[in-house]
Scaffold this motif. Structure first.
Motif, short mmCIF file in Angstrom:
data_model
loop_
_atom_site.label_atom_id
_atom_site.label_comp_id
_atom_site.label_asym_id
_atom_site.label_seq_id
_atom_site.Cartn_x
_atom_site.Cartn_y
_atom_site.Cartn_z
N ILE A 101 13.81 13.83 -4.68
CA ILE A 101 12.62 14.08 -3.87
C ILE A 101 12.20 12.81 -3.15
N GLU A 102 11.88 12.96 -1.87
CA GLU A 102 11.43 11.83 -1.06
C GLU A 102 9.91 11.67 -1.17
N GLU A 103 9.42 10.55 -0.68
CA GLU A 103 8.00 10.25 -0.83
C GLU A 103 7.10 11.18 -0.03
N ASP A 104 7.65 11.91 0.96
CA ASP A 104 6.84 12.86 1.72
C ASP A 104 6.91 14.28 1.13
N LYS A 154 0.83 -1.21 0.00
CA LYS A 154 0.00 0.00 0.00
C LYS A 154 0.86 1.26 0.00
N ASP A 155 1.91 1.28 0.81
CA ASP A 155 2.80 2.43 0.87
C ASP A 155 3.51 2.63 -0.47
N THR A 156 3.90 1.52 -1.09
CA THR A 156 4.57 1.61 -2.39
C THR A 156 3.64 2.19 -3.44
N GLU A 157 2.38 1.78 -3.43
CA GLU A 157 1.40 2.32 -4.38
C GLU A 157 1.19 3.81 -4.16
N HIS A 158 1.14 4.20 -2.89
CA HIS A 158 0.97 5.62 -2.57
C HIS A 158 2.16 6.42 -3.09
N ARG A 159 3.37 5.92 -2.85
CA ARG A 159 4.56 6.61 -3.32
C ARG A 159 4.57 6.72 -4.85
N ASN A 160 4.20 5.64 -5.51
CA ASN A 160 4.21 5.64 -6.98
C ASN A 160 3.20 6.64 -7.54
N ARG A 161 2.02 6.72 -6.91
CA ARG A 161 1.01 7.69 -7.37
C ARG A 161 1.51 9.12 -7.16
N PHE A 162 2.14 9.34 -6.01
CA PHE A 162 2.68 10.68 -5.73
C PHE A 162 3.77 11.05 -6.72
N PHE A 163 4.69 10.15 -6.97
CA PHE A 163 5.78 10.44 -7.90
C PHE A 163 5.27 10.62 -9.33
N GLU A 164 4.24 9.86 -9.69
CA GLU A 164 3.66 10.03 -11.03
C GLU A 164 3.04 11.42 -11.18
N GLU A 165 2.27 11.84 -10.19
CA GLU A 165 1.66 13.17 -10.22
C GLU A 165 2.72 14.26 -10.18
N LEU A 166 3.71 14.10 -9.31
CA LEU A 166 4.76 15.09 -9.19
C LEU A 166 5.56 15.22 -10.48
N SER A 167 5.80 14.11 -11.14
CA SER A 167 6.53 14.13 -12.42
C SER A 167 5.79 14.97 -13.45
N ILE A 168 4.47 14.81 -13.49
CA ILE A 168 3.66 15.61 -14.42
C ILE A 168 3.80 17.10 -14.10
N CYS A 169 3.72 17.43 -12.81
CA CYS A 169 3.81 18.84 -12.39
C CYS A 169 5.18 19.44 -12.70
N LEU A 170 6.23 18.68 -12.46
CA LEU A 170 7.58 19.18 -12.69
C LEU A 170 7.88 19.33 -14.18
N ARG A 171 7.46 18.37 -14.98
CA ARG A 171 7.69 18.47 -16.43
C ARG A 171 6.93 19.66 -17.01
N ARG A 172 5.77 19.93 -16.45
CA ARG A 172 4.99 21.08 -16.90
C ARG A 172 5.77 22.38 -16.73
N GLU A 173 6.63 22.42 -15.71
CA GLU A 173 7.43 23.62 -15.43
C GLU A 173 8.82 23.57 -16.08
N GLY A 174 9.07 22.57 -16.91
CA GLY A 174 10.31 22.52 -17.67
C GLY A 174 11.43 21.71 -17.06
N PHE A 175 11.17 21.02 -15.95
CA PHE A 175 12.20 20.20 -15.33
C PHE A 175 12.20 18.80 -15.95
N THR A 176 13.35 18.13 -15.88
CA THR A 176 13.47 16.76 -16.35
C THR A 176 13.43 15.83 -15.15
#
Length: 225
Positions: free
Chosen positions: A47-50, A4-26
């Protein structure tokens, strides 16, 4: 870490990746439970999971890298906040909506709602109607979570519009503070301290402030609230 924690981390990182790429980061693939971020092809931070970040001082080579690091830290913090809410928020049960809409906040008949999409979580504020079986008068703010929170606070009556400054107004206040400090006025130590504290507060609340200072007037006009 359990599944469950792994799924939560993966969802967070997936969302964060979208947000960061939107701002021009790799964004690179996860590494040892951390999300590596590059700026202009150069290592910036991980970036850490928190939502907290790690970085090597030797990677922050100039003021631009410092600003980029702070921007990433802000995006990560904001994303961590709403993704944590999305995990536990109740489903919005309203006519015509599927179960992907989550109620992030509710007050005085007004709702702040998050909705996952392929472009990241989208936000909208609505008012209850039809004896709480439907919603109306949606204010859509796309992926702008902080704009949605501001709209919710005003629509629900938690704050009045006069109590909040728009991004464009904050930029003008920042400019005026800078002009005052540079003008050579006979300021007391306490006056100068207060002016600098105003600038620092604006800097913390607007990680992209530098992009909207002189020379970026078009961006400023687009941020009117």
């Amino acid at each position: 870490m359990n599944e469950k924690d792994t799924e939560h981390r993966n969802r967070f990182f997936e969302e964060l990746s979208i947000c960061l790429r939107r701002e021009g980061f790799t964004v690179q693939p996860q590494e040892n439970g951390l999300l590596p971020v590059l700026n202009n092809g150069m290592p910036l931070c991980r970036i850490e999971e928190d939502g907290s970040i790690r970085y090597r001082p030797e990677d922050i080579t100039d003021a631009d890298m410092e600003l980029s690091r702070d921007q990433v830290a802000h995006i990560a913090g904001v994303t961590a906040e709403y993704m944590k809410q999305m995990e536990s928020a109740p489903v919005l049960k309203a006519s015509g909506l599927d179960k992907s809409y989550k109620i992030l906040a509710e007050f005085n008949g007004v709702l702040l709602v998050g909705h996952p999409s392929s472009c990241g979580v989208q936000f909208v504020t609505w008012e209850w109607g039809y004896d709480h079986t439907g919603v109306y008068q949606g204010h859509y703010t796309a992926h702008h979570y902080e704009d949605a929170k501001r709209d919710f606070a005003i629509r629900s009556g938690l704050l009045t519009k006069e109590q909040l400054f728009s991004p464009a107004q904050l930029i003008e206040i920042y400019r005026c503070c800078a002009d005052t400090l540079d003008a050579g006025f006979d300021l007391s130590y306490e006056q100068e301290k207060r002016i600098r504290s105003v600038q620092e507060q604006i800097e913390r609340s607007m990680p992209d402030l530098a992009e909207n200072l002189p020379g970026h007037d078009q961006n400023i006009s687009e941020q009117e609230f």
